[in-house]
Design an enzyme around this catalytic site. Structure first.
Site, mmCIF file in Angstrom:
data_model
loop_
_atom_site.group_PDB
_atom_site.id
_atom_site.type_symbol
_atom_site.label_atom_id
_atom_site.label_comp_id
_atom_site.label_asym_id
_atom_site.label_seq_id
_atom_site.Cartn_x
_atom_site.Cartn_y
_atom_site.Cartn_z
ATOM 1 N N LEU A 175 0.853 -1.180 0.000
ATOM 2 C CA LEU A 175 0.000 0.000 0.000
ATOM 3 C C LEU A 175 0.898 1.243 0.000
ATOM 4 O O LEU A 175 1.063 1.919 1.011
ATOM 5 C CB LEU A 175 -0.913 -0.009 1.230
ATOM 6 C CG LEU A 175 -1.973 1.076 1.324
ATOM 7 C CD1 LEU A 175 -3.020 0.905 0.249
ATOM 8 C CD2 LEU A 175 -2.630 1.043 2.706
ATOM 9 N N ALA A 176 1.494 1.528 -1.161
ATOM 10 C CA ALA A 176 2.460 2.626 -1.262
ATOM 11 C C ALA A 176 2.507 3.087 -2.711
ATOM 12 O O ALA A 176 3.206 2.489 -3.537
ATOM 13 C CB ALA A 176 3.841 2.175 -0.793
ATOM 14 N N GLU A 177 1.760 4.145 -3.019
ATOM 15 C CA GLU A 177 1.686 4.626 -4.396
ATOM 16 C C GLU A 177 3.061 5.057 -4.913
ATOM 17 O O GLU A 177 3.389 4.853 -6.091
ATOM 18 C CB GLU A 177 0.694 5.796 -4.512
ATOM 19 C CG GLU A 177 -0.762 5.395 -4.453
ATOM 20 C CD GLU A 177 -1.249 5.100 -3.024
ATOM 21 O OE1 GLU A 177 -0.515 5.426 -2.059
ATOM 22 O OE2 GLU A 177 -2.353 4.551 -2.888
ATOM 23 N N PHE A 218 -7.221 4.676 -6.300
ATOM 24 C CA PHE A 218 -8.126 5.813 -6.514
ATOM 25 C C PHE A 218 -7.251 7.016 -6.859
ATOM 26 O O PHE A 218 -6.233 7.243 -6.216
ATOM 27 C CB PHE A 218 -8.964 6.124 -5.269
ATOM 28 C CG PHE A 218 -9.958 5.051 -4.934
ATOM 29 C CD1 PHE A 218 -11.207 5.021 -5.536
ATOM 30 C CD2 PHE A 218 -9.636 4.049 -4.029
ATOM 31 C CE1 PHE A 218 -12.114 4.020 -5.235
ATOM 32 C CE2 PHE A 218 -10.536 3.043 -3.719
ATOM 33 C CZ PHE A 218 -11.788 3.029 -4.330
ATOM 34 N N HIS A 270 -11.524 10.032 -2.668
ATOM 35 C CA HIS A 270 -11.607 8.942 -3.629
ATOM 36 C C HIS A 270 -12.147 9.395 -4.983
ATOM 37 O O HIS A 270 -11.851 8.776 -6.003
ATOM 38 C CB HIS A 270 -12.487 7.808 -3.096
ATOM 39 C CG HIS A 270 -11.866 7.022 -1.993
ATOM 40 N ND1 HIS A 270 -11.524 7.583 -0.775
ATOM 41 C CD2 HIS A 270 -11.519 5.712 -1.917
ATOM 42 C CE1 HIS A 270 -10.992 6.643 0.001
ATOM 43 N NE2 HIS A 270 -10.980 5.504 -0.672
#
Length: 325
Positions: free
Chosen positions: A58-60, A83, A129
């Site tokens: 979970l790390a854009e 998102f 979002h």
């Protein structure tokens, strides 16, 4: 031909391109066995394996960095930002690295990265979002921004984006994912990037828009037709680079223009469209250019979304201002 929703058309395009080129990889948060939060990648890991379709942390920022690095090893990454409201965490990889690489290497290296991401209002998502942030990317040279409005275009534009040798941000409006079906060829085909589509011919006013607002424009045009007003609808499809030729030709044809976007008035690409028309076709206009957009506030909470978002009634009212001028 098959009847497909937009999400099915997107999955179909991904499956085709994964099958066509072993260098193509799909990765992001939960895109593997779960098929993504909207099931856009459902079944792809089973078919192509965990080395071609895989989950990331979970790390854009990590997703973007991985994509940039993979291109230097001759891969063609398709990265998903779960998102688009979370794009800020990966802005450096997209506009600071991917968008500049062709220039900084004198054209010797390309960045064939496709950045897929859902966005858009009307489905009561949590805060951050639904934001329409396409304008941020559209102001960055070296990157294309694509927003389909229907299943047919969604498939053809995505295949074109994946095959493009420059980075492409491909935005998918959440409200359109499963809201309607249309006939889509099951075989591969492309829709060209940078080319707008005349959804409906008209003579009295041009409604220029993109994404989910195309559906609102169609509803508005049907209502206007009953009052004797013929509206032409131009779907931008690619919001950067804009198809200036089609935009100007439509404005010159009808003499009246209403630009529509879901994004806030200060955001999106509507003001860019208005600027280009003003510079190139001002003497052909019979009325000031109308602009329909969301208010200049942060995106509303779900309970106020319906009042905050632009709709067909807003478009009808703005068209009548132009025709009554």
């Amino acid at each position: 031909m098959a009847q497909m929703t937009m999400i099915q058309a997107i999955t179909n395009a991904l499956e085709i391109e994964l099958g066509n080129d072993d260098r193509t990889l799909v990765f992001g948060e939960d895109v593997g066995a779960n098929g993504g939060v909207f099931r856009a990648t459902e079944g792809l890991q089973d078919k192509f394996g965990e080395e071609r379709v895989f989950n990331t942390p979970l790390a854009e920022s990590g997703i973007g960095g991985l994509a940039v690095g993979l291109t230097f090893e001759n891969f063609r990454p398709i990265m998903e930002i779960q998102f688009f409201g979370f794009v800020f965490e990966v802005m450096d990889s997209i506009v600071g690295q991917a968008a500049r690489t062709r220039y900084r290497t004198g054209g010797s290296r390309t960045m064939p990265i496709t950045i897929r991401s859902p966005f858009g209002g009307g489905v009561a998502t949590p805060e951050m979002h639904a934001d329409s942030l396409e304008g941020l990317i559209a102001q960055s040279p070296g990157i294309k921004v694509v927003i389909p409005s229907n299943p047919y275009d969604a498939k053809g534009l995505l295949i074109s984006a994946i095959r493009d040798n420059d980075p492409v941000v491909y935005l998918e409006h959440m409200k359109l994912y499963r809201s309607f079906r249309e006939e889509v060829p099951e075989e591969e085909y492309t829709v060209p990037l940078g080319k707008a589509n005349i959804v409906k011919e008209g003579t009295d006013v041009s409604i220029i828009t993109y994404g989910a607002m195309v559906r609102e424009a169609i509803s508005a045009a049907e209502a206007l037709e009953k009052e004797g007003i013929s509206a032409e609808i131009v779907d931008l499809r690619t919001v950067h680079p804009l198809d200036i030729e089609t935009i100007v030709a439509s404005a010159e044809k009808t003499g009246r223009v209403v630009v529509v976007q879901e994004a806030q008035r200060q955001a999106g690409v509507g003001e860019k469209v208005i600027s280009e028309i003003s510079q190139r076709a001002i003497l052909s206009l019979k009325a000031p250019i109308g602009f329909v957009a969301a208010p200049n506030t942060v995106f509303s909470f779900g309970m106020a979304e319906k009042d905050w978002l632009p709709n067909a009634d807003d478009i009808v009212a703005k068209v009548k201002e132009a025709t009554d001028f």
